[in-house]
Design a protein around this motif. Structure first.
Motif, PDB file in Angstrom:
ATOM      1  N   LEU A 169       0.831  -1.211   0.000  1.00 42.30           N
ATOM      2  CA  LEU A 169       0.000   0.000   0.000  1.00 42.30           C
ATOM      3  C   LEU A 169       0.862   1.256   0.000  1.00 42.30           C
ATOM      4  O   LEU A 169       0.497   2.269  -0.617  1.00 42.30           O
ATOM      5  CB  LEU A 169      -0.925  -0.006   1.219  1.00 42.30           C
ATOM      6  CG  LEU A 169      -1.977  -1.125   1.265  1.00 42.30           C
ATOM      7  CD1 LEU A 169      -2.820  -1.014   2.534  1.00 42.30           C
ATOM      8  CD2 LEU A 169      -2.882  -1.072   0.040  1.00 42.30           C
ATOM      9  N   ALA A 170       2.014   1.201   0.682  1.00 38.35           N
ATOM     10  CA  ALA A 170       2.925   2.347   0.655  1.00 38.35           C
ATOM     11  C   ALA A 170       3.421   2.599  -0.768  1.00 38.35           C
ATOM     12  O   ALA A 170       3.517   3.752  -1.224  1.00 38.35           O
ATOM     13  CB  ALA A 170       4.087   2.108   1.601  1.00 38.35           C
ATOM     14  N   GLY A 171       3.733   1.517  -1.477  1.00 37.93           N
ATOM     15  CA  GLY A 171       4.169   1.673  -2.867  1.00 37.93           C
ATOM     16  C   GLY A 171       3.095   2.285  -3.733  1.00 37.93           C
ATOM     17  O   GLY A 171       3.392   3.123  -4.609  1.00 37.93           O
ATOM     18  N   GLU A 172       1.836   1.910  -3.532  1.00 36.51           N
ATOM     19  CA  GLU A 172       0.739   2.506  -4.306  1.00 36.51           C
ATOM     20  C   GLU A 172       0.680   4.010  -4.066  1.00 36.51           C
ATOM     21  O   GLU A 172       0.459   4.802  -4.999  1.00 36.51           O
ATOM     22  CB  GLU A 172      -0.589   1.857  -3.911  1.00 36.51           C
ATOM     23  CG  GLU A 172      -0.753   0.418  -4.366  1.00 36.51           C
ATOM     24  CD  GLU A 172      -2.086  -0.151  -3.944  1.00 36.51           C
ATOM     25  OE1 GLU A 172      -2.872   0.593  -3.288  1.00 36.51           O
ATOM     26  OE2 GLU A 172      -2.367  -1.319  -4.250  1.00 36.51           O
ATOM     27  N   HIS A 173       0.867   4.431  -2.812  1.00 31.89           N
ATOM     28  CA  HIS A 173       0.834   5.854  -2.490  1.00 31.89           C
ATOM     29  C   HIS A 173       1.979   6.594  -3.186  1.00 31.89           C
ATOM     30  O   HIS A 173       1.783   7.687  -3.742  1.00 31.89           O
ATOM     31  CB  HIS A 173       0.934   6.039  -0.976  1.00 31.89           C
ATOM     32  CG  HIS A 173       1.023   7.469  -0.543  1.00 31.89           C
ATOM     33  ND1 HIS A 173       0.027   8.392  -0.774  1.00 31.89           N
ATOM     34  CD2 HIS A 173       2.029   8.147   0.102  1.00 31.89           C
ATOM     35  CE1 HIS A 173       0.390   9.577  -0.299  1.00 31.89           C
ATOM     36  NE2 HIS A 173       1.609   9.446   0.241  1.00 31.89           N
ATOM     37  N   LEU A 174       3.182   6.010  -3.174  1.00 30.66           N
ATOM     38  CA  LEU A 174       4.325   6.662  -3.821  1.00 30.66           C
ATOM     39  C   LEU A 174       4.128   6.761  -5.333  1.00 30.66           C
ATOM     40  O   LEU A 174       4.530   7.764  -5.953  1.00 30.66           O
ATOM     41  CB  LEU A 174       5.605   5.890  -3.509  1.00 30.66           C
ATOM     42  CG  LEU A 174       5.995   5.761  -2.020  1.00 30.66           C
ATOM     43  CD1 LEU A 174       7.340   5.065  -1.888  1.00 30.66           C
ATOM     44  CD2 LEU A 174       6.013   7.103  -1.336  1.00 30.66           C
ATOM     45  N   ARG A 175       3.514   5.760  -5.938  1.00 28.29           N
ATOM     46  CA  ARG A 175       3.307   5.795  -7.393  1.00 28.29           C
ATOM     47  C   ARG A 175       2.333   6.896  -7.795  1.00 28.29           C
ATOM     48  O   ARG A 175       2.376   7.389  -8.925  1.00 28.29           O
ATOM     49  CB  ARG A 175       2.814   4.434  -7.884  1.00 28.29           C
ATOM     50  CG  ARG A 175       3.908   3.372  -7.916  1.00 28.29           C
ATOM     51  CD  ARG A 175       3.462   2.149  -8.699  1.00 28.29           C
ATOM     52  NE  ARG A 175       2.373   1.445  -8.038  1.00 28.29           N
ATOM     53  CZ  ARG A 175       2.541   0.529  -7.094  1.00 28.29           C
ATOM     54  NH1 ARG A 175       3.771   0.208  -6.682  1.00 28.29           N
ATOM     55  NH2 ARG A 175       1.507  -0.091  -6.560  1.00 28.29           N
ATOM     56  N   ARG A 176       1.447   7.284  -6.898  1.00 25.28           N
ATOM     57  CA  ARG A 176       0.510   8.363  -7.233  1.00 25.28           C
ATOM     58  C   ARG A 176       1.191   9.726  -7.209  1.00 25.28           C
ATOM     59  O   ARG A 176       0.597  10.721  -7.614  1.00 25.28           O
ATOM     60  CB  ARG A 176      -0.680   8.350  -6.260  1.00 25.28           C
ATOM     61  CG  ARG A 176      -1.672   7.227  -6.536  1.00 25.28           C
ATOM     62  CD  ARG A 176      -3.010   7.523  -5.866  1.00 25.28           C
ATOM     63  NE  ARG A 176      -2.864   7.610  -4.417  1.00 25.28           N
ATOM     64  CZ  ARG A 176      -2.953   6.556  -3.584  1.00 25.28           C
ATOM     65  NH1 ARG A 176      -3.153   5.341  -4.088  1.00 25.28           N
ATOM     66  NH2 ARG A 176      -2.825   6.712  -2.287  1.00 25.28           N
TER      67      ARG A 176
END
Length: 671
Positions: free
Chosen positions: A563-570
């Motif tokens: 989920l942290a990676g999803e946030h960074l990709r945004r």
């Protein structure tokens, strides 16, 4: 100066002296202290927030605040303690058989005087009378009843016996009618007849009321009754219902008082009641009155908690029937106030507590404390500390969350400043270095004003004909260099061990401090809070603050990093920052179908998936910091390996320093 002027001056002097004599100084007794400091709403919010973070609902936290009180004012718990102490005092200092004791003393006085008189008489009649006195029953009530036809030879004995009859009449009436004992202190046969007539009229009025409670004729009958017998009712009720409420409460208290006596004492009083004013009709009328009142007000407590559980009075101060009944009434009011102060019933509100009754039981200071609690509750509502969630429950408002975040951040800043030997202050340039230019102020700007440009704009506007001294459009602020945005993912462990080991609230306060710092000082940064137990989820600040600990095993760091990676990709152009707060090894992972799987000890699959997700963050050049709580050597070894793999850092703070370490690491990474 003329004599007229002298006279006028003298009159003025006397008038001023008279006004001065009217002034007086003393303690303020008209209500709350007008000079008392205002409520510390921020402190109240802090206390509510602390309880919410520990697992209470906002409503429970509010109740806890009212129970404990604040700002030098007693809370509901302290008022309840004082009520219970008053209850114990009543039972400890008094006993309720005072009338029986007084009757026994008067009977002994009468018999002693009569025997002395008979001993001086040399006749068979005197010896027979002595035999009659010697064969009296041991039961006081039966003895008094047996002596009713006796022809007393001693005037002193006759007066003592008549005092027994009058005492019983006064006490029985004093149980139901306030002040009757004193009013009938020197009762005449006509007074007793007036009382019996009043009781007859009262019973007729209650019968009419029971048959047609709303009938105008009943009200007319009540008005006539009060006009004729109003002197017996100093409370001056204005309707039949008020009269019934008044009498039913006293009658029920009288019944409870009788239940508190021993069976022998009740039997004696039942016998003695027939001798009230020397006429059994009074006892009969009162019994009929009790029956009517019980039918009209069945909800009153007519029997108390039951035999064996009645309040016991064990003191040395004897109370008569009327005084004992009033004590039982007070105990009933104390019990009701105690229930209302407990606020444990559905729909409980502070408005349910009668301030007059509380003041009567505990004094005026209790009324002031209650009003202070009501004012505090109203102030919190008006300040918007709570708001309604979609499901109808209460939740902390954004304002309350901001206050909690401000408090948490202040603690963090104080700790950091103390560690570095610095003062907590807003340093210049915190929002970026000045460019030398200025720009018009816009809503949300926190940069310093450019005072010369602001004053110049105001003068130019006034020169154009606008007379206002300063307008918001005049304001210009110092322009600063734009800083690069950061995307921050704060991943916090919410497994049961965090609750069990006392790390729950420090974790939440850490999130509050970081959230408040970013929302007020680094508003362009994007913060995402991620919780992970057996599974991970993205949460808002309010959700995290009100999150309750649950007995769920599992530390799914794999899902949290995903989920942290999803946030960074945004936020592809932002500085990627991942902060992980945990106290356990990864013991769960997420299957492709979205189902979490738990296993202890950790399996190779769980560790492999966690490392793979960490590698993806490393590819994005994310700055990863692990904050390790506890002293588990296995966890320390694993986290060290993960940090070396991704080029991150490991921090092992104590609980008090967790927030400071997280905030300091965020600031360091940003720089």
């Amino acid at each position: 100066m003329s004599s007229a002027d002298d006279t006028a001056n003298e009159a003025g002097r006397r008038a001023r002296a008279a006004r001065r004599r009217q002034w007086s100084y003393g303690a303020y007794r008209e209500g709350p202290d007008p000079l008392a400091p205002p409520f510390d709403i921020d402190a109240a919010i802090d206390r509510i927030g602390r309880d919410v973070m520990e697992g209470s609902s906002p409503r429970q936290a509010m109740r806890e605040l009212l129970r404990q009180g604040m700002s030098g004012r007693s809370g509901l718990d302290e008022l309840t303690r004082r009520l219970r102490e008053r209850r114990r005092e009543l039972q400890r200092d008094n006993r309720i058989d005072g009338t029986l004791q007084e009757v026994r003393e008067l009977l002994d006085k009468a018999l002693t005087a009569e025997r002395q008189t008979l001993a001086r008489q040399d006749s068979e009649d005197a010896r027979f009378r002595e035999m009659d006195l010697d064969t009296l029953p041991d039961n006081t009530g039966r003895a008094v009843r047996a002596l009713q036809p006796y022809q007393w030879q001693s005037p002193e004995a006759r007066a003592a016996y008549e005092e027994i009859q009058n005492l019983l009449g006064r006490e029985m009436l004093d149980q139901r009618f306030a002040g009757m004992k004193e009013a009938l202190q020197q009762a005449t046969p006509q007074d007793a007849e007036d009382v019996r007539r009043m009781l007859d009229d009262l019973n007729k009025l209650l019968d009419a009321h029971a048959a047609a409670p709303d009938s105008p004729s009943v009200q007319a009958q009540f008005d006539q009754f009060m006009a004729e017998h109003g002197r017996f009712f100093p409370e001056q009720p204005e309707s039949v219902d008020e009269l019934v409420d008044l009498l039913a409460a006293r009658s029920a208290a009288a019944q409870r008082m009788m239940q508190s006596l021993s069976p022998q004492q009740r039997a004696e009083l039942a016998e003695l009641s027939q001798q009230a004013f020397g006429d059994p009709r009074l006892a009969q009328s009162l019994a009929e009155l009790d029956g009517r009142l019980q039918g009209l007000r069945p909800g009153e407590d007519w029997s108390g908690p039951g035999q064996g559980r009645q309040p016991r009075f064990r003191g040395d101060n004897p109370m008569g029937l009327g005084e004992a009944t009033r004590a039982m009434e007070e105990l009933g009011r104390i019990d009701e106030l105690t229930d209302r102060l407990g606020q444990s019933y559905p729909g409980a509100e502070l408005a349910d507590i009668d301030p007059d009754e509380l003041a009567a039981a505990l004094g005026e200071d209790a009324r002031v404390d209650l009003q202070a609690l009501r004012d505090l509750e109203r102030e919190l509502q008006e300040q918007g500390v709570f708001e309604r969630a979609p499901d109808g429950s209460l939740q902390l408002s954004p304002r309350a969350l901001r206050r909690l975040g401000e408090s948490a951040l202040r603690e963090v800043v104080d700790r950091i400043a103390g560690r570095r030997g610095e003062r907590a202050t807003r340093r210049s340039g915190a929002a970026g270095e000045p460019t030398g230019a200025s720009r018009p102020w816009a809503f949300g700007d926190t940069e310093a004003w450019n005072v010369p440009r602001t004053l110049l704009n105001a003068q130019l506007r006034r020169a154009a004909g606008d007379d206002r001294p300063l307008d918001v459009a005049d304001v210009e602020v110092v322009d600063t260099e734009r800083r690069r945005q950061a995307a921050v993912a704060l991943c916090v462990d919410t497994s049961w061990s965090m609750v069990q080991d006392g790390r729950w609230v420090p974790m939440k306060r850490t999130a509050l401090a970081l959230h408040h710092l970013i929302s007020t000082r680094f508003r362009t940064d994007a913060l995402q809070l991620v919780t992970f137990g057996r599974a991970a989820s993205k949460v808002g600040l309010g959700e995290l603050v009100e999150l309750e600990g649950a007995w769920v095993q599992g530390t799914n760091l794999h899902h949290a990093l995903l989920l942290a990676g999803e946030h960074l990709r945004r936020h592809p152009d932002a500085i990627p920052v991942v902060l992980v707060v945990t106290d356990g090894e990864p013991t769960a992972h997420l299957e492709p179908d979205g189902h979490p799987v738990f296993s202890y000890p950790p399996t190779e699959l769980t560790l492999g998936l966690t490392i793979a997700e960490l590698d993806r963050l490393t590819v994005r050049r994310a700055a990863v910091t692990f904050f390790v709580l506890g002293d588990d050597p296995g966890l320390a070894h694993l986290v060290d390996s993960l940090a070396r793999r991704c080029g991150g850092r490991v921090v092992a703070p104590d609980l008090d320093g967790l927030g400071a370490e997280v905030v300091a690491d965020y600031l360091r990474t940003r720089r």
